[in-house]
Design a protein around this motif. Structure first.
Motif, PDB file in Angstrom:
ATOM      1  N   VAL A 133      13.660   0.078   4.513  1.00 32.05           N
ATOM      2  CA  VAL A 133      12.926   0.345   3.267  1.00 32.05           C
ATOM      3  C   VAL A 133      12.351  -0.942   2.670  1.00 32.05           C
ATOM      4  O   VAL A 133      11.319  -0.903   1.990  1.00 32.05           O
ATOM      5  CB  VAL A 133      13.825   1.061   2.240  1.00 32.05           C
ATOM      6  N   MET A 134      12.991  -2.073   2.910  1.00 30.63           N
ATOM      7  CA  MET A 134      12.465  -3.324   2.370  1.00 30.63           C
ATOM      8  C   MET A 134      11.177  -3.718   3.089  1.00 30.63           C
ATOM      9  O   MET A 134      10.244  -4.236   2.466  1.00 30.63           O
ATOM     10  CB  MET A 134      13.506  -4.438   2.466  1.00 30.63           C
ATOM     11  N   SER A 138       7.601  -4.269   1.304  1.00 27.98           N
ATOM     12  CA  SER A 138       6.814  -5.504   1.428  1.00 27.98           C
ATOM     13  C   SER A 138       5.426  -5.197   1.970  1.00 27.98           C
ATOM     14  O   SER A 138       4.427  -5.785   1.516  1.00 27.98           O
ATOM     15  CB  SER A 138       7.537  -6.519   2.310  1.00 27.98           C
ATOM     16  N   ASP A 139       5.331  -4.267   2.922  1.00 22.32           N
ATOM     17  CA  ASP A 139       4.022  -3.893   3.460  1.00 22.32           C
ATOM     18  C   ASP A 139       3.180  -3.193   2.398  1.00 22.32           C
ATOM     19  O   ASP A 139       1.965  -3.435   2.285  1.00 22.32           O
ATOM     20  CB  ASP A 139       4.192  -2.969   4.665  1.00 22.32           C
ATOM     21  N   ALA A 140       3.810  -2.324   1.607  1.00 19.10           N
ATOM     22  CA  ALA A 140       3.081  -1.618   0.548  1.00 19.10           C
ATOM     23  C   ALA A 140       2.589  -2.595  -0.516  1.00 19.10           C
ATOM     24  O   ALA A 140       1.477  -2.459  -1.045  1.00 19.10           O
ATOM     25  CB  ALA A 140       3.977  -0.551  -0.079  1.00 19.10           C
ATOM     26  N   TYR A 191       9.471 -10.732   6.414  1.00 18.99           N
ATOM     27  CA  TYR A 191       9.021  -9.796   5.384  1.00 18.99           C
ATOM     28  C   TYR A 191       7.789 -10.292   4.627  1.00 18.99           C
ATOM     29  O   TYR A 191       7.592  -9.950   3.469  1.00 18.99           O
ATOM     30  CB  TYR A 191      10.185  -9.473   4.446  1.00 18.99           C
ATOM     31  N   GLY A 192       6.980 -11.052   5.316  1.00 19.56           N
ATOM     32  CA  GLY A 192       5.725 -11.490   4.731  1.00 19.56           C
ATOM     33  C   GLY A 192       5.919 -12.494   3.614  1.00 19.56           C
ATOM     34  O   GLY A 192       7.009 -13.054   3.428  1.00 19.56           O
ATOM     35  N   PRO A 193       4.871 -12.723   2.818  1.00 25.37           N
ATOM     36  CA  PRO A 193       4.981 -13.681   1.704  1.00 25.37           C
ATOM     37  C   PRO A 193       6.002 -13.197   0.670  1.00 25.37           C
ATOM     38  O   PRO A 193       5.949 -12.042   0.240  1.00 25.37           O
ATOM     39  CB  PRO A 193       3.565 -13.705   1.110  1.00 25.37           C
ATOM     40  N   VAL A 194       6.917 -14.065   0.307  1.00 27.46           N
ATOM     41  CA  VAL A 194       7.942 -13.753  -0.700  1.00 27.46           C
ATOM     42  C   VAL A 194       7.693 -14.662  -1.899  1.00 27.46           C
ATOM     43  O   VAL A 194       7.796 -15.881  -1.785  1.00 27.46           O
ATOM     44  CB  VAL A 194       9.363 -13.962  -0.140  1.00 27.46           C
ATOM     45  N   SER A 195       7.364 -14.076  -3.045  1.00 25.02           N
ATOM     46  CA  SER A 195       6.967 -14.892  -4.197  1.00 25.02           C
ATOM     47  C   SER A 195       8.155 -15.518  -4.904  1.00 25.02           C
ATOM     48  O   SER A 195       8.028 -16.586  -5.500  1.00 25.02           O
ATOM     49  CB  SER A 195       6.155 -14.059  -5.191  1.00 25.02           C
ATOM     50  N   GLU A 196       9.327 -14.855  -4.843  1.00 19.42           N
ATOM     51  CA  GLU A 196      10.525 -15.447  -5.424  1.00 19.42           C
ATOM     52  C   GLU A 196      11.753 -14.876  -4.741  1.00 19.42           C
ATOM     53  O   GLU A 196      11.718 -13.760  -4.199  1.00 19.42           O
ATOM     54  CB  GLU A 196      10.607 -15.229  -6.932  1.00 19.42           C
TER      55      GLU A 196
END
Length: 696
Positions: A133-134, A138-140, A191-196
């Protein structure tokens, strides 16, 4: 020149140099984000075996419900959130005006809401749902243009050898830390770009915090790290749950809030109350956080089936509707540029504009803004640009709000536009030539060794002073305790990094024979936290009746090891007399946390973690004539002892370092700030309470 009026103290720590990765300006400007507490606990909804578990947060039901590990793990076999829809959740966040989503990758129970290869205790391998689900979220987020972020618990009740403790501030074993490093690496990689990344709980060593911080920064250089990583490693400070400061903070910060103080995870039996009242409450909190310079992270707790609670959904949609009309006054703004909030409400700032949030309408419906220089162009209602009657009288601006104008969600928002910038006149303008830490406006941050050992720290000092002329020549006066430090002095926008060395020595007028050091007592403090509270803050003592024990083996000038349990403090009380009022220098040994209190007034409050040098401190004491009481609090986190030393036998002199003349802005009121040029951490207290700046 007027634009310099957005006070310097709100800019410290939030300056974006070219090429600088952190703080990420997008993160600082987003202002409003979604927190999601969703996990295995959501399936239970605050209920265990038919009984409501009313103690504690529902996401910690395994602990508060005293659920055996095997029985809790078995819940995963029925966890099948078929109503989960990542795109709908992201669409809800967007509709609410939220710019990012922070998702609980793993909470204290250790159950992973993503497909971790380091444990089978995750939503893909342990449940019938078998979907990551994470990854879907992240894709959404990427598809819909919303920033994706993660929460990661630093404690893990499911990790082999770990138990459940009530304080959730456990030390992290080397094997557990290695496990955390691997999981954080896979999150930052897959999981792609993680802002924080929102670390939480645990009590890490300084090296563990450093390793996690460096790992995140290496893999995603712009990812903002929460201060709850501990040991003052972090890119933004986090207030206590549902807390907001009553003071400005000079570093990036955030308030995390739940819809209900009682819980973050879904609670089926929660009394949700009146929807409109809750919407107004959360909009008011958003305004207060943003007006003080912070970001507001508002949580939802989906059900076990993955659906969003309708009450929370409807509240968020209403907040989004409000933000469509008033978002200009929220996003990409800076904090209230005045020293305090007016009685009628709050203020934000952007460019030539001030945004006035009128929450308490004056009886005459005239909103006054005092202490501002600049020509007002106009004042309008932000919702529809209706022009309002505005008057200027000296440094006071008055805006008349017609009777027909009604509050929207309890607030009227006015946009006040200036023709060529403005200046907020500070409440405190000094007419002295000596700037001290006592007459300064402190620049605050939030120091955190761990969740429980945290306190309001000071990372800078700001002054506004009156002086005629084109230039000023400052002299920095410092003591041995600040020798060789590199400080950043900024006067009217001009920045100077100064190494405190080579100053001319000047003897203090101290007569050693005028001091008589008397009894020494000790008090063991329980509580397991270092948060600025101490017995020594009391004004009076009864050493016999208050639990203090006489310590004939502790003498001024002698270093002694004192046994202290982990997460506990020891306080040492010195009685001494002086035949005059005078300043003296003393040397003290420091611990993980050190506090010095003279006659009930705090002289020093610092933690020595996360790269802050663990050198003995030389501190100036302003003693009074007659009896004095000096308390030294030493806090121990992991070891078995602390070092006691209170040595008055140091060289009694200070140093004066004269600088070159500095050009001033036109006018008689000027700004000055002092901070560390290269701090070990953004939130660590800078010390240097004995410094002063003399102006010529």
């Amino acid at each position: 020149m007027l634009l310099r009026g957005c006070l310097i103290i709100i800019l410290l720590g939030v300056q974006f140099a070219f090429g600088q990765q952190k703080p990420d300006p997008d993160w600082v400007n987003q202002k409003f984000s979604m927190f999601i507490h969703w996990g295995l606990y959501s399936e239970l909804g605050g209920v265990w075996k038919g009984e409501s578990v009313r103690a504690g947060y529902s996401e910690q039901i395994q602990s508060f419900g005293r659920i055996p590990k095997a029985e809790y793990e078995a819940v995963a076999k029925r966890f099948n959130p078929e109503k989960w829809n990542a795109d709908e959740v992201v669409a809800l966040a967007k509709a609410a005006g939220m710019k990012s989503i922070v998702f609980t990758s793993k909470h204290h129970d250790g159950f992973c809401m993503y497909h971790s290869k380091y444990t089978k205790y995750n939503i893909v391998d342990a449940t019938p749902f078998k979907r990551d689900v994470m990854k879907e979220l992240s894709d959404a987020c990427l598809r819909q243009g919303v920033k994706f972020a993660v929460y990661y618990s630093l404690i893990d009740w499911n990790f082999p050898g770990n138990g459940i403790t009530p304080h959730n501030a456990d030390a992290i074993s080397p094997k557990h830390h290695e496990f955390s490093m691997k999981q954080v690496e896979e999150i930052m990689t897959n999981y792609g770009p993680v802002s924080e990344i929102w670390f939480d709980m645990g009590s890490l060593t300084a090296e563990q915090s450093k390793e996690l911080y460096n790992l995140v920064t290496r893999l995603q250089p712009q990812c903002m790290v929460s201060g709850r990583l501990g040991n003052d490693r972090g890119d933004f400070a986090v207030m206590g749950d549902n807390k907001m400061p009553d003071h400005k903070i000079g570093v990036p910060w955030q308030t995390a809030a739940s819809f209900f103080d009682e819980t973050w995870g879904y609670r089926s039996w929660q009394n949700r109350g009146d929807l409109d009242a809750k919407i107004n409450e959360k909009i008011g909190s958003l305004v207060k956080v943003v007006s003080r310079g912070g970001n507001y992270l508002l949580n939802i707790g989906p059900r076990g089936d993955g659906s969003v609670v309708e009450f929370e959904r409807d509240a968020l949609l209403a907040m989004g509707k409000w933000l469509k009309s008033y978002g200009e006054a929220i996003y990409c703004t800076t904090s209230n540029p005045f020293d305090g909030a007016p009685e009628w409400g709050d203020i934000t700032c952007k460019g030539n504009n001030l945004y006035l949030f009128v929450e308490k309408m004056p009886e005459n419906r005239v909103v006054e803004l005092k202490g501002v220089i600049g020509k007002v162009k106009n004042a309008v209602l932000l919702v529809n640009e209706q022009i309002l009657n505005v008057k200027q009288n000296g440094q006071t601006v008055s805006v008349n709000i017609p009777q027909a104008v009604q509050a929207d969600r309890g607030i009227v928002v006015i946009k006040l536009v200036f023709e060529d910038g403005f200046r907020a006149i500070p409440d405190q303008v000094l007419r002295t030539k000596v700037l001290t830490t006592a007459n300064a406006i402190p620049v605050y941050a939030h120091s955190s060794m761990d969740y429980y050992s945290s306190y309001r720290s000071t990372v800078g000092f700001a002054w506004h002073f009156e002086k005629k002329g084109m230039t000023v020549t400052p002299t920095i006066v410092y003591t041995e305790g600040d020798q060789d430090k590199v400080l950043r002095l900024t006067i009217d926008g001009q920045v100077h990094d100064i190494t405190l060395t080579g100053g001319n020595p000047v003897s203090l007028n101290v007569n050693p024979n005028s001091l008589n050091w008397g009894n020494v007592y000790m008090f063991n403090s329980k509580g397991g936290a270092f948060a600025g509270s101490a017995t020594g803050l009391r004004k009076t003592f009864d050493p016999i009746g208050d639990g203090w024990k006489l310590q004939p083996n502790l003498k001024p000038g002698e270093s002694v090891k004192i046994p202290v349990e982990a997460k506990e403090s020891v306080e040492i009380l010195h009685e001494f007399t002086s035949d005059r009022e005078q300043d003296i220098l003393v040397e003290i040994a420091v611990a993980d946390g050190t506090q010095l209190i003279l006659n009930g007034e705090r002289v020093l409050l610092r933690s020595f973690v996360g790269g802050v040098p663990r050198d003995n401190q030389v501190v100036k004491l302003h003693v009074r004539k007659g009896k004095n009481l000096l308390v030294v609090q030493l806090y121990n986190r992991f070891g078995e002892e602390v070092t006691y030393l209170m040595n008055p036998n140091v060289k009694q002199e200070e140093y004066k370092l004269r600088l070159n003349p500095i050009k001033l802005y036109p006018g008689n009121i000027h700004d000055c700030t002092l901070e560390q040029a290269h701090p070990a951490n953004k939130n660590s207290d800078m010390g240097s309470r004995d410094i002063r700046v003399e102006l010529e």
